[in-house]
Design a protein around this motif. Structure first.
Motif, PDB file in Angstrom:
ATOM      1  N   GLU A  76       8.911  19.747   4.200  1.00  0.00           N
ATOM      2  CA  GLU A  76       9.411  18.439   4.627  1.00  0.00           C
ATOM      3  C   GLU A  76       8.564  17.292   4.097  1.00  0.00           C
ATOM      4  O   GLU A  76       9.035  16.151   3.991  1.00  0.00           O
ATOM      5  N   VAL A  77       7.306  17.571   3.738  1.00  0.00           N
ATOM      6  CA  VAL A  77       6.460  16.560   3.110  1.00  0.00           C
ATOM      7  C   VAL A  77       6.750  16.492   1.614  1.00  0.00           C
ATOM      8  O   VAL A  77       6.900  15.412   1.038  1.00  0.00           O
ATOM      9  N   LEU A  78       6.831  17.644   0.980  1.00  0.00           N
ATOM     10  CA  LEU A  78       7.074  17.679  -0.469  1.00  0.00           C
ATOM     11  C   LEU A  78       8.428  17.072  -0.831  1.00  0.00           C
ATOM     12  O   LEU A  78       8.596  16.512  -1.916  1.00  0.00           O
ATOM     13  N   GLY A  79       9.395  17.173   0.075  1.00  0.00           N
ATOM     14  CA  GLY A  79      10.723  16.637  -0.208  1.00  0.00           C
ATOM     15  C   GLY A  79      11.073  15.448   0.659  1.00  0.00           C
ATOM     16  O   GLY A  79      12.257  15.199   0.935  1.00  0.00           O
ATOM     17  N   GLU A  81       0.844  -1.194   0.000  1.00  0.00           N
ATOM     18  CA  GLU A  81       0.000   0.000   0.000  1.00  0.00           C
ATOM     19  C   GLU A  81       0.876   1.239   0.000  1.00  0.00           C
ATOM     20  O   GLU A  81       2.033   1.204   0.436  1.00  0.00           O
ATOM     21  N   VAL A  82       0.314   2.328  -0.494  1.00  0.00           N
ATOM     22  CA  VAL A  82       1.057   3.580  -0.608  1.00  0.00           C
ATOM     23  C   VAL A  82       0.359   4.654   0.216  1.00  0.00           C
ATOM     24  O   VAL A  82      -0.855   4.870   0.081  1.00  0.00           O
ATOM     25  N   GLN A  83       1.119   5.312   1.071  1.00  0.00           N
ATOM     26  CA  GLN A  83       0.600   6.426   1.874  1.00  0.00           C
ATOM     27  C   GLN A  83       0.545   7.683   1.011  1.00  0.00           C
ATOM     28  O   GLN A  83       1.538   8.051   0.371  1.00  0.00           O
ATOM     29  N   HIS A 135       2.887  11.283  -2.459  1.00  0.00           N
ATOM     30  CA  HIS A 135       2.949   9.982  -1.785  1.00  0.00           C
ATOM     31  C   HIS A 135       4.147   9.959  -0.849  1.00  0.00           C
ATOM     32  O   HIS A 135       5.161  10.641  -1.083  1.00  0.00           O
ATOM     33  N   LEU A 136       4.015   9.191   0.221  1.00  0.00           N
ATOM     34  CA  LEU A 136       5.083   9.045   1.211  1.00  0.00           C
ATOM     35  C   LEU A 136       5.572   7.600   1.232  1.00  0.00           C
ATOM     36  O   LEU A 136       5.712   6.985   2.288  1.00  0.00           O
ATOM     37  N   ARG A 174       8.832   1.511  -7.117  1.00  0.00           N
ATOM     38  CA  ARG A 174       8.346   2.513  -6.154  1.00  0.00           C
ATOM     39  C   ARG A 174       7.804   3.734  -6.888  1.00  0.00           C
ATOM     40  O   ARG A 174       6.774   4.301  -6.499  1.00  0.00           O
ATOM     41  N   GLU A 175       8.470   4.132  -7.926  1.00  0.00           N
ATOM     42  CA  GLU A 175       8.006   5.285  -8.702  1.00  0.00           C
ATOM     43  C   GLU A 175       6.673   4.990  -9.378  1.00  0.00           C
ATOM     44  O   GLU A 175       5.767   5.831  -9.392  1.00  0.00           O
ATOM     45  N   GLU A 176       6.518   3.763  -9.928  1.00  0.00           N
ATOM     46  CA  GLU A 176       5.258   3.380 -10.573  1.00  0.00           C
ATOM     47  C   GLU A 176       4.116   3.349  -9.569  1.00  0.00           C
ATOM     48  O   GLU A 176       3.020   3.872  -9.829  1.00  0.00           O
ATOM     49  N   LEU A 177       4.341   2.715  -8.430  1.00  0.00           N
ATOM     50  CA  LEU A 177       3.307   2.630  -7.395  1.00  0.00           C
ATOM     51  C   LEU A 177       2.930   4.023  -6.903  1.00  0.00           C
ATOM     52  O   LEU A 177       1.741   4.337  -6.729  1.00  0.00           O
ATOM     53  N   GLY A 178       3.927   4.844  -6.671  1.00  0.00           N
ATOM     54  CA  GLY A 178       3.654   6.197  -6.185  1.00  0.00           C
ATOM     55  C   GLY A 178       2.868   7.013  -7.189  1.00  0.00           C
ATOM     56  O   GLY A 178       1.934   7.751  -6.820  1.00  0.00           O
ATOM     57  N   ARG A 179       3.216   6.865  -8.470  1.00  0.00           N
ATOM     58  CA  ARG A 179       2.502   7.601  -9.510  1.00  0.00           C
ATOM     59  C   ARG A 179       1.040   7.160  -9.575  1.00  0.00           C
ATOM     60  O   ARG A 179       0.126   7.990  -9.694  1.00  0.00           O
ATOM     61  N   ALA A 180       0.789   5.841  -9.481  1.00  0.00           N
ATOM     62  CA  ALA A 180      -0.585   5.337  -9.511  1.00  0.00           C
ATOM     63  C   ALA A 180      -1.371   5.805  -8.293  1.00  0.00           C
ATOM     64  O   ALA A 180      -2.553   6.168  -8.389  1.00  0.00           O
ATOM     65  N   ALA A 181      -0.718   5.818  -7.125  1.00  0.00           N
ATOM     66  CA  ALA A 181      -1.401   6.244  -5.905  1.00  0.00           C
ATOM     67  C   ALA A 181      -1.761   7.723  -5.959  1.00  0.00           C
ATOM     68  O   ALA A 181      -2.861   8.135  -5.557  1.00  0.00           O
TER      69      ALA A 181
END
Length: 668
Positions: free
Chosen positions: A328-331, A214-216, A227-228, A256-263
């Motif tokens: 700190e969230v964006l980066g 799962e992706v936060q 995404h975090l 990780r990049e693919e999952l984050g992009r989908a999330a």
């Protein structure tokens, strides 16, 4: 700004939200049911409002009562936690109508994910891979076996039946055969209605033994969604996670990049704000498919906090106040590895049967990198109305291996007395080679039997049995000697022949352990189950601890007596020994073939009647406890000689529910 926050939840998550709110100088209000009147979260809040009743439907699921409590105390915001009303669009709307800030996504986002069919269609349009499925949302369809069968066949077996509203594994069944669909839907609907106040269930193609990743995500009211990173949540029992970690050992930078992009695409498609989670199944080939969006904070959010250094609850509150996501969230970047273990009052050896009772002692050692999120303390009472989770224990380390070892040590050294827990299972998982190699999926506990994982090495268990029983006997002797003579007119260690050994008998599970011991001019002599203890030296003995040496190895056994039960903790592990009375008081015994209630609960179905012949494994009745249904089955072929409960009856642990007699017993 939010100045006063009502937490519409209980236990561990209520405490968690209150801690972050206080750090932001936000006053807090708790709500509590009758069973939770003495729970720690109630007094941790600045104020608390009583919700009369015990069952979730009459307390934590009563939206109107919770909103009334917020208005009465002057709260200007409500945090729903997880479970209960956290993903209920009607509750979010009711909060808005009362002028309260709902700390969560907009009503429209909750509604968009509330319908599983609509959610999947929306995700497909957003470019997120999805699995086929259908929804059962009315009584007429649920009562039509042929329609359900056709629906499942169109989806393709195996089929997963799950609650359409809520999560946590409640109302979930796997169906491999068309003939099982109707019963699975009926049972899932009952559990879903009990846990979430809505019996709608969802049928979906089930992917055998995938990874659950799962992706936060986090969104603000200015249109930004990020995404975090991901969490691995594959180790599950009853479709509920028990070990979670971040990051996933199966995800590399590209995936990780693919999952984050989908999330992020999923979050943007529904205009998400606040903290949410996009869940996927990940196949062995690296393909992933959308499961659902949890429009709330997840139970396992601490592992993300540990690897990012962020406070997700504080960020939820800041987003709810209209602030943009901070730098700190964006980066955000990943730092090390974190693993969380959910500690439950349940018995893995008996199909994870939940337990209840008094938690006489609860203490997790303070170790570097270890965090404990808990809603209980020593003396807390764990009832039958709510989830039996005692705590989440989280370890962070520079590497995955370091985190696993820290967490295993913290759990192994914890003192948990009064309830059977899954602690030994969790320690076994964390030390198991396949887990340490990162080869986990949702079939992990099928491949690795819980009983074997929990047992640990056989020699270690045998040594614990021997050493702890001897220590318990010596501690009992030390405790008696410390008592004034007037308090022990007939000492339990009294003997006609002083030179004869004293004897203490205990039960360890279903096994009897007999300890004989005496002090001689040269030291101590003892035997356990007739086998002499060699190299015995007793360095110190009190009622609470015994420092002894056996076979050249010196250990201290900490002992805690509660009535007839003696809890022992040492480097060998933990045991629970029960005194066996030397001269028991005669009493009535249950009839042969009696079926006992394994825990307190309410009878929800009676499927047999007196005089009915039943085969071994036939379900005689079903009762509900801990928001789940439990079947009581005939252990042998026989006849129902007596049925002692009726539909709706409340039963206690150990109560006789029915009596099954065999042909031989009937003839006798």
């Amino acid at each position: 700004m939010i100045t006063k926050l009502l937490v519409a939840n209980r236990g561990e998550i209520a405490e968690r939200v209150i801690r972050s709110a206080r750090a932001l100088d936000v006053a807090t209000v708790a709500v509590f049911s009758d069973p939770d009147a003495d729970a720690p979260f109630v007094t941790l809040a600045d104020e608390a409002v009583h919700l009369p009743g015990a069952a979730p439907a009459e307390t934590y699921l009563r939206a109107e009562a919770i909103v009334a409590a917020a208005v009465a105390t002057g709260a200007d915001a409500v945090h729903p936690g997880y479970g209960f009303l956290s993903e209920n669009a009607g509750f979010a709307r009711r909060c808005a109508d009362a002028g309260l800030v709902f700390v969560g996504p907009p009503v429209a986002a909750i509604e968009a994910m509330g319908s599983k069919i609509a959610a999947k269609e929306l995700m497909a349009r957003a470019g997120v891979p999805v699995l086929p499925g259908a929804v059962v949302d009315d009584d007429r369809l649920a009562a039509d076996p042929q329609a359900l069968r056709a629906m499942a066949e169109e989806i393709g077996f195996p089929v997963l039946v799950k609650a359409a509203f809520g999560g946590g594994g409640r109302g979930m069944r796997i169906v491999h055969d068309a003939d099982e669909v109707a019963d699975a839907v009926a049972g899932a609907r009952r559990e879903a209605a009990s846990a979430f106040g809505d019996g709608t269930v969802f049928l979906e193609r089930f992917v055998e033994d995938p990874r659950h990743v799962e992706v936060q995500i986090l969104g603000d009211t200015h249109g930004t969604v990020v995404h975090l990173f991901e969490r691995e949540c594959s180790i599950q029992r009853r479709y509920q996670k028990i070990v979670e970690e971040a990051p996933s050992p199966a995800v590399d930078a590209a995936l990780r990049e693919e999952l984050g992009r989908a999330a992020v695409a999923a979050g943007e498609a529904i205009g998400y704000t606040g903290a949410g989670t996009v869940e996927f199944v990940l196949s062995a080939t690296g393909e992933f498919f959308f499961l659902e969006v949890n429009t709330r904070l997840q139970v396992e959010h601490p592992v993300t906090e540990e690897v990012t250094g962020l406070d997700l609850v504080a960020l939820q509150l800041q987003v709810a106040e209209g602030e943009p996501l901070p730098p700190e969230v964006l980066g955000a970047t990943l730092h090390g590895h974190a693993i969380e273990a959910r500690l439950y009052a349940e018995d893995p050896a008996h199909d994870y049967r939940p337990g209840s009772g008094t938690l006489h002692r609860f203490a997790v050692p303070e170790l570097p990198g270890v965090r404990v999120d808990s809603g209980v303390r020593s003396g807390s009472v764990v009832g039958t109305h709510y989830d039996p989770m005692l705590a989440k224990v989280i370890a962070h380390g520079a590497t995955r291996g370091q985190a696993a070892r820290r967490l295993a040590r913290a759990l192994a050294e914890a003192r948990i007395h009064g309830l059977v827990t899954n602690r030994d299972l969790l320690v076994g998982i964390l030390r198991e080679p396949e887990f340490l190699a990162g080869r986990t999926d949702t079939g992990y506990l099928t491949r690795h039997g819980p009983a074997r994982l929990a047992a640990g090495p056989a020699p270690r268990a045998a040594a614990a049995r021997r050493v702890h029983a001897l220590a318990a006997a010596l501690a009992d002797r030390a405790g008696r000697r410390a008592d004034p003579p007037a308090q022990r007119p007939v000492p339990s260690g009294w003997r006609n022949v002083v030179s004869a050994p004293q004897v203490a008998t205990f039960l360890l599970g279903e096994e009897e352990v007999v300890v004989a011991y005496r002090r001689t001019r040269t030291g101590w002599w003892a035997s356990v189950d007739g086998e002499p203890v060699t190299g015995l030296l007793v360095h110190a003995a009190t009622a609470d601890a015994v420092d002894l040496e056996v076979d050249g190895v010196r250990r201290t056994v900490a002992l805690h007596r509660v009535g007839a039960t003696v809890h022992g903790d040492s480097p060998l592990g933990a045991t629970e020994l029960v005194d066996v009375e030397r001269l028991p008081v005669p009493g009535t015994e249950a009839a042969p073939g009696s079926l006992f209630a394994p825990m307190p609960g309410t009878v929800v179905r009676v499927l047999a009647e007196p005089g009915q012949a039943v085969a071994a494994g036939t379900t005689v009745l079903v009762f509900e406890a801990m928001k789940m249904e439990h079947q009581v089955k005939a252990p042998v072929d026989g006849v129902v000689a007596d049925l002692l409960v009726a539909l709706g009856d409340t039963v206690d642990t150990g109560e006789v529910l029915a009596v099954i007699t065999t042909e031989e017993e009937g003839a006798a």
